[in-house]
Design an enzyme around this catalytic site. Structure first.
Site, mmCIF file in Angstrom:
data_model
loop_
_atom_site.group_PDB
_atom_site.id
_atom_site.type_symbol
_atom_site.label_atom_id
_atom_site.label_comp_id
_atom_site.label_asym_id
_atom_site.label_seq_id
_atom_site.Cartn_x
_atom_site.Cartn_y
_atom_site.Cartn_z
ATOM 1 N N LYS A 299 4.912 9.549 8.527
ATOM 2 C CA LYS A 299 4.640 9.090 9.894
ATOM 3 C C LYS A 299 5.654 9.606 10.920
ATOM 4 C CE LYS A 299 2.290 5.071 7.959
ATOM 5 N NZ LYS A 299 0.880 4.978 8.330
ATOM 6 N N ASP B 269 9.401 2.917 -0.703
ATOM 7 C CA ASP B 269 8.403 3.607 0.113
ATOM 8 C C ASP B 269 8.660 3.301 1.592
ATOM 9 O OD1 ASP B 269 4.728 3.559 0.241
ATOM 10 O OD2 ASP B 269 6.251 4.586 1.450
ATOM 11 N N TYR C 288 0.860 -1.185 0.000
ATOM 12 C CA TYR C 288 0.000 0.000 0.000
ATOM 13 C C TYR C 288 0.891 1.227 0.000
ATOM 14 C CZ TYR C 288 -3.529 3.409 1.565
ATOM 15 O OH TYR C 288 -4.366 4.498 1.664
HETATM 16 P P1 KE4 Z 1 -0.997 8.443 4.186
HETATM 17 O O1 KE4 Z 1 -1.480 9.089 2.922
HETATM 18 O O2 KE4 Z 1 -2.064 7.554 4.836
HETATM 19 O O3 KE4 Z 1 -0.361 9.420 5.163
HETATM 20 O O4 KE4 Z 1 0.233 7.446 3.810
HETATM 21 C C1 KE4 Z 1 0.029 6.497 2.801
HETATM 22 C C2 KE4 Z 1 1.015 5.364 2.967
HETATM 23 C C3 KE4 Z 1 2.069 5.260 2.078
HETATM 24 N N1 KE4 Z 1 2.976 4.269 2.179
HETATM 25 C C4 KE4 Z 1 2.887 3.340 3.161
HETATM 26 C C5 KE4 Z 1 3.924 2.255 3.233
HETATM 27 C C6 KE4 Z 1 1.829 3.397 4.107
HETATM 28 O O5 KE4 Z 1 1.746 2.455 5.078
HETATM 29 C C7 KE4 Z 1 0.883 4.431 4.012
HETATM 30 C C8 KE4 Z 1 -0.274 4.560 4.974
HETATM 31 N N2 KE4 Z 1 -0.400 3.528 5.978
HETATM 32 C C9 KE4 Z 1 -1.738 3.233 6.393
HETATM 33 C C10 KE4 Z 1 -1.714 2.076 7.396
HETATM 34 N N3 KE4 Z 1 -0.836 1.021 7.052
HETATM 35 C C11 KE4 Z 1 -2.441 4.420 6.938
HETATM 36 C C12 KE4 Z 1 -3.646 4.141 7.800
HETATM 37 C C13 KE4 Z 1 -4.920 4.582 7.150
HETATM 38 O O6 KE4 Z 1 -5.045 4.468 5.916
HETATM 39 O O7 KE4 Z 1 -5.796 5.050 7.922
#
Ligand code: KE4
Length: 442
Positions: A276, A248, A153
């Protein structure tokens, strides 16, 4: 009364009342799908505050938090240095829309920690960082296709939503409506850990692939480690084919060590995304890499990317205050030792209950998969018993332990967790797994 007798006030009356009102105005009562607990059942949490390793819900229940805001809160909640930095900055102004020295300070901390990031651009979410990195790769290579791994993801930008992990896997959305077919067709999916598949997709798209984007340690199909040579192989294949490698690190950046996890796999990406942890729990993400690539981004080059709140002073102060605490001697070793103790405890509890499950773990990240087979990619992860995971989640929550509300996420140990927290969690797991074993024996 067991050491971890279900401690939640079962009625959780106020939480339920708030959530019912939230559902009237927020889609599904949430601002991000995985918070709706759709795949694990039970009532979504309404959290009032956090402190250290604990969250407190609207009914005053104390929860030992292993979600850590999806990995961002490596120092635990309401870390005093971060809170003080934000409060102090708030009195000086929250957003100027003009460069501040704070952006230079955080950029310097990151580029000193990750020297192969020569230039960086801050954005406000992980999605923006990965979306921008892919646009840059397409702009530089003048190629349109990208390759991603099934179950990884990279945020919710259109190009990433086919066979994606995290919330899409949680909700069983394999292909997202609203993404034009012409665009979706430019995303080529391969199994994680399958270099032959990567070779095949490059052979079938000679000179057409702009980049491969990969989580170096998959954490959005649950935690899945890269097999020996996988990441190095991606580096070699992309180089050989004139494509860029985007790693990523929105989750792994500063999570296992101070800086990039790529060092552990002897690779250097062309572009790296972060998020994060670098924001200390305030919206910050970033993408960066060699200057000769980054200089294609506006205003120096024609690849356009922008953001009103990018490099926001509050967020910069929070990120600086966070990163400065991660260099303490033994910071990562202590967290990893606790995580290893937790994983061992889970494994022995599973065996003691006569159950079979895989506990995948890398550093402070782990996931329990209720399946007899090793989990090495998304197809393996999807074969696990997600109903049993859901029961495990609910029973643990009843005991005051908040694990990821989805099979396809990671459990995080923070620096705020203590040995007694781990011991308490293991006792809760022993009780929970006995309950599951008794249920399955019926
Ligand atoms: P955000 O757009 O959610 O800040 O980040 C996207 C993203 C990009 N790359 C990786 C490896 C990620 O894990 C994420 C976002 N992680 C999820 C949970 N694994 C966010 C939680 C959610 O979607 O509420």
């Amino acid at each position: 009364m067991s050491a971890t007798q279900p401690q939640l006030k079962r009625e959780r009356k106020r939480s339920r009342e708030i959530f019912e009102r939230a559902e009237k105005v927020l889609v599904g009562g949430v601002n991000s799908p995985v918070r709706a607990f759709r795949s694990v059942g039970g009532e979504p949490l309404i959290i009032e505050r956090g402190s250290g390793q604990f969250l407190y819900d609207a009914d005053g229940n104390e929860l030992l938090d292993y979600v850590c805001s999806w990995g961002a809160m490596i120092l635990g909640h309401a870390n005093p240095a971060i809170s003080d930095a934000i409060a102090e900055q708030a009195r000086r102004g929250t957003s100027f829309g003009v460069t501040t020295e704070l952006e230079l300070e955080l950029a310097t901390l990151i580029t000193q920690a990750i020297p192969f990031i020569e230039k960086i651009r801050f954005v406000s979410s992980g999605t923006e960082s990965t979306m921008s990195a892919v646009r840059l790769a397409r702009g530089v290579t003048k190629r349109d296709f990208i390759v991603k791994c099934e179950g990884c993801y990279h945020g919710h930008a259109d190009s990433f939503l086919s066979q994606a992990g995290s919330g899409l896997a949680t909700l069983g959305i394999a292909e997202c409506p609203g993404v034009p077919q012409a665009l979706a067709a430019l995303t080529l999916n391969v199994p994680f850990n399958d270099l032959d598949a990567v070779e095949r997709v490059f052979a079938g798209h000679k000179g057409q692939i702009a980049a491969v984007i990969v989580e170096p340690i998959a954490a959005n199909m649950g935690v899945v480690s890269p097999e020996a040579g996988f990441l190095k192989g991606l580096r070699e294949i992309t180089k050989k084919n004139g494509a860029l490698l985007i790693v990523d690190e929105v989750i792994t950046g500063f999570r296992l060590r101070y800086g990039s996890v790529q060092k552990l796999f002897d690779i250097e990406a062309d572009l790296t995304t972060l998020g994060k942890i670098i924001g200390g729990g305030v919206p910050v993400a970033a993408y960066g890499g060699r200057a000769e690539l980054m200089n294609h981004v506006a205003p120096l080059g024609p690849v356009y990317q922008a953001g009103t709140l990018a490099g926001n002073p509050l967020a910069m102060r929070a990120g600086i205050a966070a990163l400065k605490q991660l260099t303490k001697p033994g910071f990562y070793e202590g967290m990893t030792q606790l995580a290893e103790r937790l994983v061992q405890g889970f494994r022995s509890s599973i065996a003691a209950a006569g159950l079979v499950a895989q506990v995948n773990a890398v550093g402070p990240l782990s996931t329990i998969f209720f399946t007899p087979e090793p989990v090495k990619n998304y197809a393996d992860a999807k074969r696990s018993d997600t109903k049993r995971y859901a029961q495990f989640f609910r029973e643990m929550l009843d005991r005051g332990i908040f694990l990821a509300p989805s099979q396809f996420e990671a459990t995080f140990v923070s620096a705020a967790h203590t040995a007694s927290d781990i011991d308490r969690t293991i006792v809760a797991a022993q009780e929970t797994l006995q309950v599951i074993a008794a249920d399955s024996a019926v």
